[in-house]
Motif scaffolding. Structure first.
Motif, short mmCIF file in Angstrom:
data_model
loop_
_atom_site.label_atom_id
_atom_site.label_comp_id
_atom_site.label_asym_id
_atom_site.label_seq_id
_atom_site.Cartn_x
_atom_site.Cartn_y
_atom_site.Cartn_z
N SER A 1 6.24 11.79 9.93
CA SER A 1 6.61 12.63 8.79
C SER A 1 7.83 12.09 8.06
O SER A 1 7.90 12.13 6.83
CB SER A 1 6.87 14.07 9.26
OG SER A 1 5.70 14.67 9.74
N TYR B 1 6.25 9.51 5.22
CA TYR B 1 5.99 10.40 4.09
C TYR B 1 7.24 10.98 3.42
O TYR B 1 7.15 11.44 2.28
CB TYR B 1 5.09 11.56 4.54
CG TYR B 1 3.74 11.10 5.03
CD1 TYR B 1 2.87 10.42 4.19
CD2 TYR B 1 3.34 11.33 6.34
CE1 TYR B 1 1.63 9.98 4.64
CE2 TYR B 1 2.10 10.90 6.80
CZ TYR B 1 1.25 10.23 5.95
OH TYR B 1 0.03 9.80 6.40
N THR C 1 4.49 7.00 -0.92
CA THR C 1 3.58 7.48 0.13
C THR C 1 3.53 9.00 0.20
O THR C 1 2.77 9.56 0.99
CB THR C 1 4.03 6.94 1.51
OG1 THR C 1 5.38 7.38 1.77
CG2 THR C 1 3.97 5.43 1.55
N LEU C 2 4.30 9.66 -0.64
CA LEU C 2 4.42 11.12 -0.57
C LEU C 2 3.09 11.82 -0.82
O LEU C 2 2.81 12.87 -0.24
CB LEU C 2 5.47 11.59 -1.57
CG LEU C 2 6.05 12.99 -1.40
CD1 LEU C 2 6.62 13.19 0.00
CD2 LEU C 2 7.12 13.25 -2.45
N LYS D 1 -2.91 10.84 1.47
CA LYS D 1 -3.56 11.76 2.40
C LYS D 1 -4.41 10.97 3.39
O LYS D 1 -5.51 11.40 3.76
CB LYS D 1 -4.44 12.76 1.63
CG LYS D 1 -3.67 13.78 0.82
CD LYS D 1 -3.06 14.85 1.70
CE LYS D 1 -2.40 15.94 0.88
NZ LYS D 1 -1.83 17.00 1.73
N ASN E 1 0.11 14.69 6.50
CA ASN E 1 0.98 14.65 5.32
C ASN E 1 0.93 15.97 4.58
O ASN E 1 0.05 16.21 3.75
CB ASN E 1 0.59 13.51 4.38
CG ASN E 1 1.58 13.40 3.22
OD1 ASN E 1 2.65 13.99 3.25
ND2 ASN E 1 1.21 12.64 2.20
N THR F 1 2.32 17.47 1.88
CA THR F 1 3.05 16.84 0.77
C THR F 1 4.22 17.66 0.26
O THR F 1 5.33 17.13 0.09
CB THR F 1 2.08 16.55 -0.39
OG1 THR F 1 1.04 15.68 0.07
CG2 THR F 1 2.80 15.89 -1.55
N HIS G 1 6.97 17.76 2.80
CA HIS G 1 7.64 16.47 2.88
C HIS G 1 8.43 16.16 1.61
O HIS G 1 9.38 15.37 1.66
CB HIS G 1 6.62 15.36 3.15
CG HIS G 1 6.04 15.41 4.53
ND1 HIS G 1 4.76 15.01 4.83
CD2 HIS G 1 6.57 15.84 5.71
CE1 HIS G 1 4.52 15.18 6.11
NE2 HIS G 1 5.61 15.68 6.66
N SER H 1 -4.29 12.02 -4.92
CA SER H 1 -4.27 11.61 -3.52
C SER H 1 -5.49 10.77 -3.15
O SER H 1 -5.39 9.83 -2.36
CB SER H 1 -4.20 12.84 -2.61
OG SER H 1 -2.95 13.47 -2.72
#
Length: 328
Positions: A42, A46, A52-53, A56, A61, A63, A66, A211
């Motif tokens: 995490s 991410y 990379t946020l 999926k 993740n 999102t 994060h 994603s």
């Protein structure tokens, strides 16, 4: 009399804050817990890189959760306590929303005591997305209970979008709530259909499309991920990217290979995972059964919870017990 009531509220808030501070101390200082592999993923994958946020490629993740960590890392750096504090603050927010709904300090103390004896408090000390899901669901139900005039439906649809984009497993509870908004709110069907499209379908489609493309590109394993190279590859291989990204997100092997649903196996797994969760679910079912006669629980909540339990049979996949951290 008014002053006494005000003083009692102040005392309740002070006691609540003290309890939460004590829990925070117990989690992070009295008993140190090493970093989990999921936490490393995490944080390092991410929460520290904007590129990379929105991937999926793995179910872990979450999102929007994060995103908070990513912002925090830019402001406060990469200290593990800072990341874990985000989760704890979300837990505190969950407790506070309960207080706003029930206005009973006794209820909050029961909640905290239950938390101390269950995996919920353990997950409140980890940088994982379960508590974030819990907070959003608590907010959703808070607005549902205040939605008799349908003025909160926009917010509910938007929160459902956040939940379903964050993690597909939230479908177990998101779908029953969506059904409630249409079936139990027939008088506002037309407005809700509009809200459903604007506040749920459109953002969900946009974010999942983003994603899907990013995940498809990551699976292509290009030698160079410069914008020019990525756009050129996307332009020439859009369908391949779309299908590979979709397959990875919606048919990930952890979902596809899960065993068919079995209620006995589910309860057995929950029993070994956390007996408090099993107790909570059992009590909830008892309340729902008793309510058939007493009818004290709001009908919309009863409807949602029965459909929620039905979803386990309809989806027909054996869920990992830890997902109940987000539901209950």
């Amino acid at each position: 009399m008014l002053n006494n009531t005000t003083n009692h509220k102040k005392i309740h808030i002070i006691l609540l804050i003290f309890s939460l501070v004590f829990i925070f101390y117990k989690i992070h200082f009295k008993s140190s817990v090493g970093i989990l592999g999921d936490e490393l993923n995490s944080i390092l994958v991410y929460s520290t890189n904007i590129y990379t946020l929105f991937l999926k490629n793995f179910p872990g993740n979450v999102t929007f959760f994060h995103s908070i960590g990513w912002i925090g890392s830019k402001v406060l750096g990469y200290d593990l306590i800072n990341f874990r504090t985000i989760t704890f603050l979300l837990f505190a927010g969950t407790v506070y929303v309960f207080y706003l709904q029930f206005r009973s300090i006794n209820f909050l103390y029961i909640l905290i005591l239950l938390s101390l004896s269950s995996y919920l408090i353990l997950y409140a000390g980890f940088y994982l997305g379960y508590i974030f899901s819990s907070l959003l669901f608590v907010l959703i139900f808070y607005f549902i209970l205040k939605n008799d005039d349908n003025t909160k439906s926009k917010i509910i649809f938007f929160l459902l979008f956040l939940q379903l984009y964050n993690h597909l497993v939230n479908l177990y509870l998101c779908l029953p709530i969506l059904l409630y908004l249409f079936i139990c709110n027939k008088r506002h069907f037309r407005n809700n259909l509009k809200y459903f499209i604007v506040y749920f379908c459109v953002p969900l489609s946009v974010f999942y499309m983003l994603s899907i493309i990013l995940t498809g590109l990551s699976l292509a394993k290009l030698s160079n991920y410069s914008l020019i190279t990525a756009f050129d590859y996307l332009n020439n291989n859009f369908l391949d990217i779309f299908f590979s990204g979709s397959n990875r997100i919606f048919f990930y092997e952890a979902y596809a290979d899960a065993k068919n649903f079995s209620i006995t196996i589910l309860f057995k797994n929950i029993f070994f995972f956390d007996k408090i969760f099993l107790f909570t679910i059992a009590i909830l079912i008892v309340f729902l059964l008793v309510n058939i006669k007493t009818k004290k629980i709001p009908k919309k909540i009863v409807f949602i919870m029965w459909i929620h339990f039905l979803m386990f049979f309809l989806i027909n996949k054996d869920p990992a017990p830890r997902i109940f951290n987000g539901f209950f």
